[in-house]
Each structure stands twice: as structure tokens, then as C-alpha cells.
Design an enzyme around this catalytic site. Structure first.
Site, PDB file in Angstrom:
ATOM      1  N   ASP A 175       0.882  -1.171   0.000  1.00  0.00           N
ATOM      2  CA  ASP A 175       0.000   0.000   0.000  1.00  0.00           C
ATOM      3  C   ASP A 175       0.916   1.215   0.000  1.00  0.00           C
ATOM      4  OD1 ASP A 175      -2.082  -1.747   0.203  1.00  0.00           O
ATOM      5  OD2 ASP A 175      -2.633  -1.246   2.253  1.00  0.00           O
ATOM      6  N   ASP A 333     -13.459  -3.779  -1.337  1.00  0.00           N
ATOM      7  CA  ASP A 333     -13.160  -3.386   0.052  1.00  0.00           C
ATOM      8  C   ASP A 333     -14.429  -3.477   0.895  1.00  0.00           C
ATOM      9  OD1 ASP A 333     -10.425  -2.503  -0.512  1.00  0.00           O
ATOM     10  OD2 ASP A 333     -11.351  -0.843  -1.578  1.00  0.00           O
TER      11      ASP A 333
HETATM   12  O1  1PR Z   1     -10.680   3.109  -5.312  1.00  0.00           O
HETATM   13  O2  1PR Z   1      -9.749   2.519  -7.548  1.00  0.00           O
HETATM   14  O3  1PR Z   1      -8.780   4.399  -6.243  1.00  0.00           O
HETATM   15  O4  1PR Z   1      -8.455   2.032  -5.554  1.00  0.00           O
HETATM   16  C1  1PR Z   1      -7.932   2.244  -4.287  1.00  0.00           C
HETATM   17  C2  1PR Z   1      -7.209   0.997  -3.863  1.00  0.00           C
HETATM   18  O5  1PR Z   1      -6.487   1.288  -2.666  1.00  0.00           O
HETATM   19  C3  1PR Z   1      -8.152  -0.147  -3.560  1.00  0.00           C
HETATM   20  O6  1PR Z   1      -7.587  -1.342  -4.057  1.00  0.00           O
HETATM   21  C4  1PR Z   1      -8.191  -0.213  -2.030  1.00  0.00           C
HETATM   22  O7  1PR Z   1      -8.270  -1.550  -1.571  1.00  0.00           O
HETATM   23  C5  1PR Z   1      -6.850   0.376  -1.645  1.00  0.00           C
HETATM   24  N1  1PR Z   1      -6.893   1.130  -0.378  1.00  0.00           N
HETATM   25  C6  1PR Z   1      -7.475   2.342  -0.224  1.00  0.00           C
HETATM   26  N2  1PR Z   1      -7.268   2.742   1.047  1.00  0.00           N
HETATM   27  C7  1PR Z   1      -6.590   1.792   1.677  1.00  0.00           C
HETATM   28  C8  1PR Z   1      -6.146   1.821   3.074  1.00  0.00           C
HETATM   29  O8  1PR Z   1      -5.574   0.848   3.599  1.00  0.00           O
HETATM   30  N3  1PR Z   1      -6.393   2.918   3.783  1.00  0.00           N
HETATM   31  N4  1PR Z   1      -5.682  -0.346   1.030  1.00  0.00           N
HETATM   32  C9  1PR Z   1      -6.344   0.774   0.780  1.00  0.00           C
HETATM   33  C10 1PR Z   1      -6.227  -1.513   0.974  1.00  0.00           C
HETATM   34  C11 1PR Z   1      -5.847  -3.539   1.863  1.00  0.00           C
HETATM   35  C12 1PR Z   1      -4.903  -4.486   1.306  1.00  0.00           C
HETATM   36  C13 1PR Z   1      -3.946  -4.923   2.371  1.00  0.00           C
HETATM   37  C14 1PR Z   1      -4.493  -6.237   2.809  1.00  0.00           C
HETATM   38  C15 1PR Z   1      -3.510  -7.109   3.507  1.00  0.00           C
HETATM   39  N5  1PR Z   1      -5.358  -2.264   1.711  1.00  0.00           N
HETATM   40  O9  1PR Z   1      -4.257  -4.015   0.229  1.00  0.00           O
HETATM   41  O10 1PR Z   1      -2.712  -4.951   1.792  1.00  0.00           O
HETATM   42  O11 1PR Z   1      -5.607  -6.003   3.664  1.00  0.00           O
HETATM   43  O12 1PR Z   1      -3.088  -6.534   4.686  1.00  0.00           O
HETATM   44  P1  1PR Z   1      -2.620  -7.430   5.888  1.00  0.00           P
HETATM   45  O13 1PR Z   1      -1.946  -8.643   5.316  1.00  0.00           O
HETATM   46  O14 1PR Z   1      -1.609  -6.573   6.642  1.00  0.00           O
HETATM   47  O15 1PR Z   1      -3.829  -7.751   6.707  1.00  0.00           O
HETATM   48  P2  1PR Z   1      -9.488   3.084  -6.180  1.00  0.00           P
END
Ligand code: 1PR
Length: 475
Positions: A175, A333
Site C-alpha cells: 500500500d 473493500d
Molecule cells: O478506489 O480505484 O482508487 O483504488 C484504491 C485501492 O487502494 C483499492 O484497491 C483499495 O483496496 C486500496 N486502499 C485504499 N485505502 C486503503 C487503506 O488501507 N487505507 N488499502 C487501501 C487496501 C488492503 C490491502 C492490504 C491487505 C492485507 N489495503 O491491500 O494490503 O488487507 O493486509 P494485511 O496482510 O496486513 O492484513 P481506487
């Protein structure tokens, strides 16, 4: 083929091949040597090899596209494939060439995915492979080396155990966002909150994107994903460091790279309009193999479910029709919402035995979990499959960063509902969580972030555990 025909390249290629000049076709470069293909067709190919390229049949539950690491079975001694019998190589395709009596002399290896299909051909100096050597790690690099130095014996890799199924993938996810000093960093949230729980509330900084991606490639990650997590508000083409990250990573990382965040139509401060296709194209040009769409796919699915009409205008449909659905991931999500009975909501629910409440549905969100939408993960997954998604990245906000394991109920519900591959994400805290998700659900891959960034569990330990648990992986 249209482009090759209209530019005269088709005739030039036929003549080149007939003169037995060194040729290496990759993926579509193998398929176009055949008589014809069903894809967008029938379309006539170069007609060098007898046979038709057909779509994998998903009607009996086979997951299509065929994405991931499958083991080669070499059927003919060739310079190109020296030392790689039984190795896993990376495939990403929905169409395949079938072996027959008419083309059997051409075949140098086959692979199995429900049926045997042609994974490479070789005749004189003409070579072609269905898989992607440039994305197949050390094995793929040794194949490219073999092609470039006709007299070299190639990298002698140790013999591997033969495998018969598509390997389960282990994916490292980064991320990425700018911190308060403006540096692009890899961060990691707890249920999507990436700021420290201290008075400074800084964005957690777990390292530099390219350094970590390179390390995970060396450690054995089967894919690396970059999520530009503030892409919903910061336009990615204005965020040039992210494109630079991709360019640098693709010079060092020889497994597939996925990038997501901010793929949507956008008008900048000067009134210049950018289509989502332009954004995706820029990501592809910078080195991405797949792009991942989050928020925009939710809006497209909602509109599709409301009207029942595929307009062909959504980012998902447009990118998938130009680049193929194997290049388009939809990132979901969802957040768990408990209800007393399935009748309480018009969405698919699951029974949650571990909680007091009996049932839950999984409400989709947009803008990095900030806004909830009136659509469930099950409904979204089925709709985006119809709209052209080739794969689903299934996060779970409740489990993100908690280390308590994947949400098995959610992963099972979605992976049973679609015939495209599902990547389970969020919650990995121990090696056992990976075997659990593969044993209890139909997931094709498992993704983790925090445990790799914090060096709590190395990727190699995950792979070793999966081998011990009898789960096929690329080693
Ligand atoms: O909406 O097309 O602009 O895409 C945004 C992208 O960014 C989406 O794929 C969304 O999942 C991601 N995203 C947005 N905000 C966050 C955040 O964390 N604040 N991350 C985010 C999503 C979740 C996973 C994470 C897993 C594993 N993060 O990517 O890596 O949950 O984590 P873990 O193994 O530590 O539990 P758009």
C-alpha cells in the site's frame, strides 16, 4: 492480426518464419502462428501451425482466465527449455492451442489445465511459448538466456518435482502513499487506518516501494501488487512518483506487477480530460501487467445491476475490451454488517458461527473504505465478472492488519460465486492462515502485507508450510 495485416507485417513475419530465422513468440505470439483463433472471431492467424486457438471452457466451473504458475511437461528436447522440465512458469490467458495429430511435431511442451494444452512449440529456429518467460522469475530468465545464446547450455537449474495443477499464488502487497513530508512510502493500515496511534498521528512508514518489491521478488513472491491508496483523491497521472516506482520495479522484478488506485475518468485543474483508459494505459506503459480498479468498479456494478444494461463505457468494460480481461483486477473493500436474518437485507448473507449475531453481509465501500455503498461483495463480484473483470482482489476491512486470519466465510462465498480467480486478502498473521484459506475456499491466491513488511513471517516460510500441507506452490 488486424494490425499485422494492415501494416504488411503478417506477410513479413510469414516469410521470416519460412526462412527459419530466429523467432520467439510469447503468449499471443504463439497463438497467432496457428490457423485461426476463436478470440473476437474467428480470426485467421499466420497459418504456420495447423490448429485452432480456443477459449478455456468455464461452463463446468473451471476458473478462467488461467492465471498463475503451472508446471511444464517437456515433450521434446530443445535448447530453449533445457533444464526447466517440471518448473513452474507464469501463464495469463483465456485462450489456448490444443494438441492434435496435425501439429504434434511442433509441440515442445504441454501443460494441464482441465485439458492438456500446448505450452510451447519448437521447430528449427522457430520457438514460441504460451507462458511469460519475462514474468517467470529465474526459470523464465534462463529460458530467455537460452534463446539469446543458441550455443549456451542455459542456466542449469535443479530438477523440480513435477506438478499437475495450477499452483496457488502467494502475493506481496504494498500500500503506497505520500507521507506528511511528501515522500512516497509503503504504509500499512489497521482496518484501513494508516496513521500511528500516537499524538503525532504520522502515516506509518514501512519502507521504500521499489526496495521492498525487489526484496519480495528475491524472497519468492509469485506476484507483487502496488496499491496507490490515495488514488481516489490524488490523480495518478499527476502522481508521477508512482509511475516511476513501476518503471524501476519492472526493471528488477520478473514476476507480474499489479497496480491499483485512481483508475477513473478525470479532469485536471487546467480542464484537460483524461479517460480511465488513458490512466490504465500509462500504468501499463510504465510496467504494470495488470491494473486494479476499486471505487469505479463499484459505481459501474451498481449502474449495471440497476439497469441490466452493459453500456461498454465504464472504466472496467473499456480497459478490459482493449487489454483483455486477464489484465483487469477488481479490488473489493467490504465491511461486515451483522443482521439477525437473511431476510433483513436484499444482499447475500453468510452464517457467522463465531459471533452472537447469526448472519452477516459484506457491504462494499469506495474511497479507501470511507464511504459505504448499497451493494454486497457477492453481488459486486458477480456483476464485475459480467462486466469484464479477469480477477478479484478480495479485501476485508474488518480483518485488515489484524493478523487473525483471512475471512474464510467471505472468501468462500465469493470464490464459490464466480469463475474468475479470487485473491484472498486481509488478515494473514501466520503460515497456517495460508493453508487454511486454500483448504477451505476456492481462492486461487492469498495476499499479505503487514507480516511481510514487519518481517514477522518470510515468504519462504509460507511456501514451505504450504508444501508440507500438500498445497501446490511454485518453489
Ligand atoms: O478506489 O480505484 O482508487 O483504488 C484504491 C485501492 O487502494 C483499492 O484497491 C483499495 O483496496 C486500496 N486502499 C485504499 N485505502 C486503503 C487503506 O488501507 N487505507 N488499502 C487501501 C487496501 C488492503 C490491502 C492490504 C491487505 C492485507 N489495503 O491491500 O494490503 O488487507 O493486509 P494485511 O496482510 O496486513 O492484513 P481506487
Amino acid at each position: 492480426m488486424d494490425v499485422l495485416n494492415s501494416t504488411g507485417m503478417a506477410d513479413a513475419l510469414r516469410e521470416y518464419v519460412q526462412r527459419d530465422r530466429p523467432f520467439l513468440g510469447i503468449c499471443l505470439g504463439l497463438q497467432l502462428l496457428f490457423d485461426s483463433s476463436e478470440e473476437n472471431g474467428p480470426v485467421s492467424g499466420l497459418g504456420v501451425i495447423p490448429g485452432v486457438v480456443r477459449r478455456f471452457d468455464s461452463s463446468k466451473g473451471l476458473i478462467v482466465p488461467h492465471i498463475g504458475w503451472n508446471a511444464l511437461e517437456i515433450t521434446k528436447d530443445t535448447q530453449l527449455l533445457q533444464g526447466v522440465d517440471g518448473h513452474h512458469v507464469y501463464f495469463v490467458h483465456s485462450y489456448h492451442a490444443l494438441p492434435s495429430d496435425a501439429n504434434k511435431d511442433w509441440i515442445s511442451s504441454i501443460c494441464n489445465y482441465a485439458d492438456s494444452f500446448i505450452s510451447s512449440i519448437s521447430m528449427g529456429n522457430i520457438q514460441a511459448v504460451q507462458f511469460h518467460p519475462e514474468k517467470s522469475g529465474a526459470t523464465g530468465l534462463s529460458i530467455l538466456k537460452n534463446f539469446l545464446s543458441a550455443n549456451s547450455s542455459g542456466a542449469k537449474a535443479p530438477a523440480r518435482r513435477k506438478a499437475s495443477k495450477l499452483a496457488k499464488r502467494v502475493i506481496a502487497c504494498l500500500d503506497v502513499r505520500s507521507n506528511d513530508n511528501g515522500d512516497l512510502v509503503v504504509t500499512k493500515g489497521d482496518q484501513y487506518d494508516v496513521r500511528d496511534h500516537t499524538s503525532s498521528k504520522e502515516v506509518r512508514n514501512l519502507g521504500k516501494p521499489v526496495d521492498l518489491a525487489s526484496q519480495y521478488y528475491i524472497d519468492g513472491a509469485d506476484e507483487v501488487s502496488f496499491l496507490n491508496i490515495t488514488g481516489f483523491r490524488d490523480f495518478p497521472l499527476g502522481d508521477l512518483p508512482m509511475l516511476e516506482v513501476l518503471r524501476c520495479a519492472s526493471e528488477k522484478v520478473f514476476v507480474p506487477l499489479t497496480v491499483g488506485g485512481g483508475i477513473r475518468d478525470f479532469t485536471d485543474a487546467n480542464g484537460r480530460y483524461y479517460s480511465s483508459l488513458e490512466v490504465a494505459s500509462e500504468y501499463f506503459r510504465s510496467g504494470a501487467d495488470k491494473i486494479s480498479i476499486g471505487s469505479d468498479a463499484v459505481y459501474a456494478a451498481e449502474a449495471f445491476l440497476q439497469t441490466g444494461v452493459k453500456t461498454g463505457k465504464s472504466s472496467l468494460e473499456q480497459i478490459s475490451s482493449i487489454y483483455g480481461n486477464q489484465a483487469v483486477v477488481v479490488s473489493i473493500d467490504p465491511r461486515r454488517v451483522y443482521v439477525n436474518s437473511p431476510e433483513d437485507v436484499p444482499f447475500k448473507t453468510v452464517k457467522v458461527s463465531s459471533k452472537g449475531e447469526e448472519y452477516a453481509w459484506y457491504q462494499c465501500t469506495v474511497s479507501g473504505g470511507r464511504d459505504s455503498r448499497p451493494i454486497g461483495a457477492y453481488e459486486l463480484a458477480k456483476a464485475v465478472e459480467e462486466l469484464g473483470a479477469g480477477e478479484i482482489l478480495l479485501n476485508c476491512i474488518d480483518c485488515d492488519g489484524q493478523g487473525c486470519g483471512f475471512d474464510i466465510d467471505l472468501v468462500k462465498m465469493v470464490s464459490d460465486a464466480v469463475t474468475i480467480p479470487v485473491i484472498a486478502s486481509s488478515g494473514a498473521g501466520a503460515v497456517e492462515h495460508f493453508s487454511e484459506v486454500f483448504e477451505k475456499t476456492n481462492a486461487s491466491a492469498a495476499l499479505a502485507a503487514g507480516i511481510f513488511h514487519r518481517k514477522e513471517v518470510p515468504i519462504v516460510a509460507v511456501k514451505e508450510h504450504l508444501v508440507d500441507a500438500g498445497v501446490e506452490v511454485r518453489v
